[in-house]
Every structure is written in structure tokens, then in C-alpha cells.
Write a protein that holds these residues in place. Structure first.
Motif, mmCIF file in Angstrom:
data_model
loop_
_atom_site.group_PDB
_atom_site.id
_atom_site.type_symbol
_atom_site.label_atom_id
_atom_site.label_comp_id
_atom_site.label_asym_id
_atom_site.label_seq_id
_atom_site.Cartn_x
_atom_site.Cartn_y
_atom_site.Cartn_z
ATOM 1 N N ALA A 213 -9.266 -38.080 -31.690
ATOM 2 C CA ALA A 213 -9.414 -36.568 -31.489
ATOM 3 C C ALA A 213 -9.699 -35.594 -32.402
ATOM 4 N N TYR A 214 -11.118 -35.521 -32.624
ATOM 5 C CA TYR A 214 -11.475 -34.804 -33.690
ATOM 6 C C TYR A 214 -10.757 -33.337 -33.670
ATOM 7 N N GLN A 215 -10.694 -33.088 -35.128
ATOM 8 C CA GLN A 215 -9.903 -31.491 -35.047
ATOM 9 C C GLN A 215 -11.246 -30.688 -34.966
ATOM 10 N N PRO A 216 -10.962 -29.416 -34.031
ATOM 11 C CA PRO A 216 -11.933 -28.797 -33.747
ATOM 12 C C PRO A 216 -12.677 -28.003 -34.908
ATOM 13 N N SER A 217 -12.199 -27.847 -35.840
ATOM 14 C CA SER A 217 -12.717 -27.234 -37.035
ATOM 15 C C SER A 217 -13.966 -27.766 -37.979
ATOM 16 N N PHE A 218 -14.163 -29.059 -37.472
ATOM 17 C CA PHE A 218 -15.331 -29.928 -37.976
ATOM 18 C C PHE A 218 -16.739 -29.370 -37.452
ATOM 19 N N LEU A 219 -16.650 -28.566 -36.306
ATOM 20 C CA LEU A 219 -17.930 -28.256 -35.835
ATOM 21 C C LEU A 219 -17.933 -26.713 -35.239
ATOM 22 N N PRO A 220 -19.026 -26.120 -35.380
ATOM 23 C CA PRO A 220 -18.925 -24.615 -34.838
ATOM 24 C C PRO A 220 -18.726 -24.616 -33.301
ATOM 25 N N GLU A 221 -18.533 -23.365 -33.068
ATOM 26 C CA GLU A 221 -18.199 -23.140 -31.512
ATOM 27 C C GLU A 221 -19.638 -23.502 -30.671
ATOM 28 N N ARG A 222 -20.807 -23.273 -31.168
ATOM 29 C CA ARG A 222 -21.817 -23.606 -30.235
ATOM 30 C C ARG A 222 -21.891 -25.104 -29.915
ATOM 31 N N SER A 223 -21.531 -25.979 -31.069
ATOM 32 C CA SER A 223 -21.553 -27.132 -30.740
ATOM 33 C C SER A 223 -20.523 -27.820 -29.595
ATOM 34 N N TRP A 224 -19.162 -27.279 -29.664
ATOM 35 C CA TRP A 224 -18.518 -27.694 -28.488
ATOM 36 C C TRP A 224 -19.032 -27.134 -27.452
ATOM 37 N N VAL A 225 -19.440 -25.958 -27.208
ATOM 38 C CA VAL A 225 -19.956 -25.520 -25.912
ATOM 39 C C VAL A 225 -20.934 -26.477 -25.338
ATOM 40 N N LYS A 226 -21.825 -27.066 -26.100
ATOM 41 C CA LYS A 226 -22.889 -27.937 -25.886
ATOM 42 C C LYS A 226 -22.292 -29.204 -25.535
ATOM 43 N N ILE A 227 -21.373 -29.943 -26.297
ATOM 44 C CA ILE A 227 -20.763 -31.069 -26.032
ATOM 45 C C ILE A 227 -19.902 -31.085 -24.684
ATOM 46 N N ASP B 64 -16.131 -21.788 -37.089
ATOM 47 C CA ASP B 64 -16.639 -20.360 -37.446
ATOM 48 C C ASP B 64 -15.299 -19.704 -36.822
ATOM 49 N N ARG B 65 -14.525 -20.248 -36.560
ATOM 50 C CA ARG B 65 -13.038 -19.293 -36.216
ATOM 51 C C ARG B 65 -12.142 -19.531 -37.137
ATOM 52 N N ILE B 66 -11.916 -20.626 -37.544
ATOM 53 C CA ILE B 66 -10.662 -21.152 -38.206
ATOM 54 C C ILE B 66 -11.040 -21.561 -39.834
ATOM 55 N N PRO B 67 -10.755 -20.609 -40.637
ATOM 56 C CA PRO B 67 -10.979 -21.231 -41.953
ATOM 57 C C PRO B 67 -10.032 -22.114 -42.634
ATOM 58 N N GLU C 53 -12.443 -26.701 -23.409
ATOM 59 C CA GLU C 53 -13.514 -26.039 -23.970
ATOM 60 C C GLU C 53 -12.920 -24.729 -24.720
ATOM 61 N N ASN C 54 -12.195 -23.895 -23.963
ATOM 62 C CA ASN C 54 -11.501 -22.861 -24.562
ATOM 63 C C ASN C 54 -10.834 -23.115 -25.745
ATOM 64 N N TYR C 55 -10.185 -24.074 -25.754
ATOM 65 C CA TYR C 55 -9.354 -24.657 -27.058
ATOM 66 C C TYR C 55 -10.419 -24.858 -28.231
ATOM 67 N N LEU C 56 -11.308 -25.655 -27.864
ATOM 68 C CA LEU C 56 -12.180 -26.092 -28.915
ATOM 69 C C LEU C 56 -12.924 -24.794 -29.528
ATOM 70 N N ARG C 57 -13.380 -23.986 -28.630
ATOM 71 C CA ARG C 57 -14.250 -22.885 -29.166
ATOM 72 C C ARG C 57 -13.265 -22.087 -30.139
ATOM 73 N N GLY C 58 -11.896 -21.771 -29.392
ATOM 74 C CA GLY C 58 -11.155 -20.834 -30.345
ATOM 75 C C GLY C 58 -10.760 -21.431 -31.686
ATOM 76 N N ASN C 59 -10.787 -22.681 -31.794
ATOM 77 C CA ASN C 59 -10.342 -23.299 -33.153
ATOM 78 C C ASN C 59 -11.560 -23.991 -33.810
#
Ligand code: HEC
Ligand code: HEC
Length: 200
Positions: free
Chosen positions: A75-89, A121-124, A112-118
Motif C-alpha cells: 500500500a504505497y504512501q500517497p505522498s509519492f505521487l501528485p494528486e493528478r496521478s491518483w485521480v488518473k489511477i 503536492d498536498r503533504i510535504p 480517491e479522496n484519501y489519496l488526493r488529500g495526502n
């Protein structure tokens, strides 16, 4: 005289009200920050040479994501990809790297909301900026393992340790080599490659 007392009373009440209100606001903004992160950072200190960067990657705390998205891989940490990638996936799960990973729509939206929020480009954190900077503005990578920063960091790891290694097979299997991956640690001194041992 009576009026004065009354005014003092209302004054005190207003004052107390203001304090309560500002305390409420403080507490509220705290929990808001927490929600934006959606998770705690694995490391508390600051990495050297980095302003505002933590030593680890934010842990995965979303149970739905953990359950639904770790059946076939880490379960990849969402902070390895930008929000637009998660939307596409998350918008193409019926043909997900050759697999059908389709979900019930309500669960899909929630994950999707969890991935986008984290997303990066959201979480430094220690790596999110490096990953982001290595991705062109007009690119929407579907893989962490195909970003330029990832490739740069792994270009000394030969194919015999990955693709040709039956115990690893793919760079997508982060936790196979990174012993601390689930805890958000990707330091090279935590790397143990099956069949080859410690990296350092
Ligand atoms: C039915 C199995 C399956 C499920 C369930 C699944 N995946 Fe995948 N996923 C794959 C396969 C197969 C790959 C490609 C792995 C490889 O190249 O070794 C992949 C790769 C990925 C990658 C790219 C990894 C890289 O190379 O950087 C991401 C990101 C990803 N999946 C996200 C998700 C998310 C988010 C979910 C949950 C909604 C999910 N996956 C659920 C099978 C699955
Ligand atoms: C075959 C084993 C292997 C796999 C699989 C793998 N890595 Fe790595 N990773 C390494 C090694 C070895 C290094 C250290 C390379 C070096 O410093 O030369 C590294 C370094 C890194 C770094 C940089 C660490 C630092 O602080 O400089 C990050 C971030 C990282 N990996 C993330 C990932 C993620 C995310 C995945 C899965 C998508 C992954 N890795 C899959 C072996 C692996």
C-alpha cells in the motif's frame, strides 16, 4: 450604579466568550491540519539540509485504502505521487496494469479522496518535493517507479537484483527491499534485497 454593574457583568461575559471562542478556533485549526495530513509523520525530527522536511513518509492510516489496495502489492504512501496521478489511477481501476481492480463506487470515491488529500503536492515530507520536481508539469505518471527521481535513486540497483530476482520481480514491490517501508522509512541503510542482503 446598577447599570454600571450590569455593564461589567456583560463585559466579563463577552471577554470569557472571546477566550472560549479563540481556544475553540485554535483547537479547530489544529485538528484541521491533522485532517489535511490524514496521518502522522513517521519521523519527528527534521532531515539535514531540509527546511520543513520530516525524516519519514506519512504513514498510511486509511483502513479502506489499506484493505482494498494491498491485496496485490504494497500500500504505497500517497505522498509519492501528485494528486493528478491518483485521480488518473483511481479513474481506471477496471484496467489497472492489466488487472481488474474495480471497486464499489462509494469505496472508490472515499479512497480517491484519501489519496488526493495526502498526495505529494498536498503533504510535504522528506521526499515529496523531490518526486514532484522530477515530474514534468504536463505529465501524469501512473507509477512511482517510473518517475525520474525514483529512477535516479535506483539506477545503481541492477536487474539481477530486481527483474531477474524471483524474490523481488519488480520495483513496484517496495516493501520487499525496504524493510521499513510500512513505517514510512526508505533510508538506504534499511534496504535488504532478498537473496543479496543489505545494500550497504
Ligand atoms: C488485482 C490486483 C491489484 C489491486 C487490487 C490493486 N493493484 Fe495496483 N497494481 C497491480 C499490478 C499488477 C501492478 C503492477 C505491478 C508491477 O509492475 O510489478 C500495480 C501497480 C500499481 C501502482 C504503480 C506501482 C509502481 O510501479 O510505482 C500503483 C500506484 C497502484 N498499483 C495503485 C493501486 C491502488 C491505489 C489500488 C487500490 C485502489 C490498487 N493499486 C489495487 C495490481 C493491483
Ligand atoms: C530491489 C530493491 C528495491 C525496491 C523493490 C525498491 N527500492 Fe527503493 N531503494 C533501493 C536501494 C538499494 C536504495 C538506495 C540506493 C542508493 O542509495 O544507491 C533505494 C532508495 C530509495 C529511496 C531514496 C532513499 C534516500 O533517502 O535517499 C526512496 C525514496 C525509495 N528507495 C523508495 C522506494 C519506493 C517508493 C519503492 C516502491 C515503489 C522502492 N523504493 C522499491 C532498493 C529498492
Amino acid at each position: 450604579m446598577k447599570n454600571m454593574k450590569l455593564n461589567r457583568f456583560w463585559g466579563m461575559l463577552l471577554f470569557a466568550g472571546c477566550i472560549t471562542l479563540s481556544m475553540g478556533t485554535l483547537a479547530w485549526s489544529d485538528s484541521d491540519d491533522y485532517n489535511k495530513a490524514g496521518s502522522k509523520y513517521a519521523g519527528e525530527g527534521k532531515a539535514e539540509g531540509g527546511w520543513g522536511r520530516t525524516t519519514g513518509v506519512a504513514l498510511v492510516t486509511n483502513k479502506q485504502y489499506q484493505t482494498e489496495c494491498s491485496a496485490c502489492h504494497f500500500a504505497y504512501q500517497p505522498s509519492f505521487l501528485p494528486e493528478r496521478s491518483w485521480v488518473k489511477i483511481m479513474g481506471g481501476l477496471s484496467d489497472h496494469f492489466g488487472e481488474n481492480a474495480k471497486l464499489d463506487e462509494a469505496i472508490r470515491v472515499s479512497i480517491e479522496n484519501y489519496l488526493r488529500g495526502n498526495a505529494a503536492d498536498r503533504i510535504p515530507n522528506r521526499y515529496s518535493r523531490s518526486f514532484l520536481r522530477s515530474i514534468r508539469d504536463d505529465a501524469t505518471p501512473m507509477r512511482i517507479s517510473e518517475t525520474a527521481y525514483f529512477e535516479r535513486k535506483h539506477d545503481e540497483v541492477p536487474a539481477r537484483m530486481v527483474r531477474d530476482n524471483p524474490k523481488v520481480r519488480s520495483f513496484a514491490n517496495c516493501a520487499t527491499c525496504h524493510s521499513g517501508a510500512e513505517k514510512g522509512s526508505f533510508d538506504e541503510d534499511g534496504v535488504v534485497i532478498p537473496g543479496f542482503g543489505s545494500w550497504e
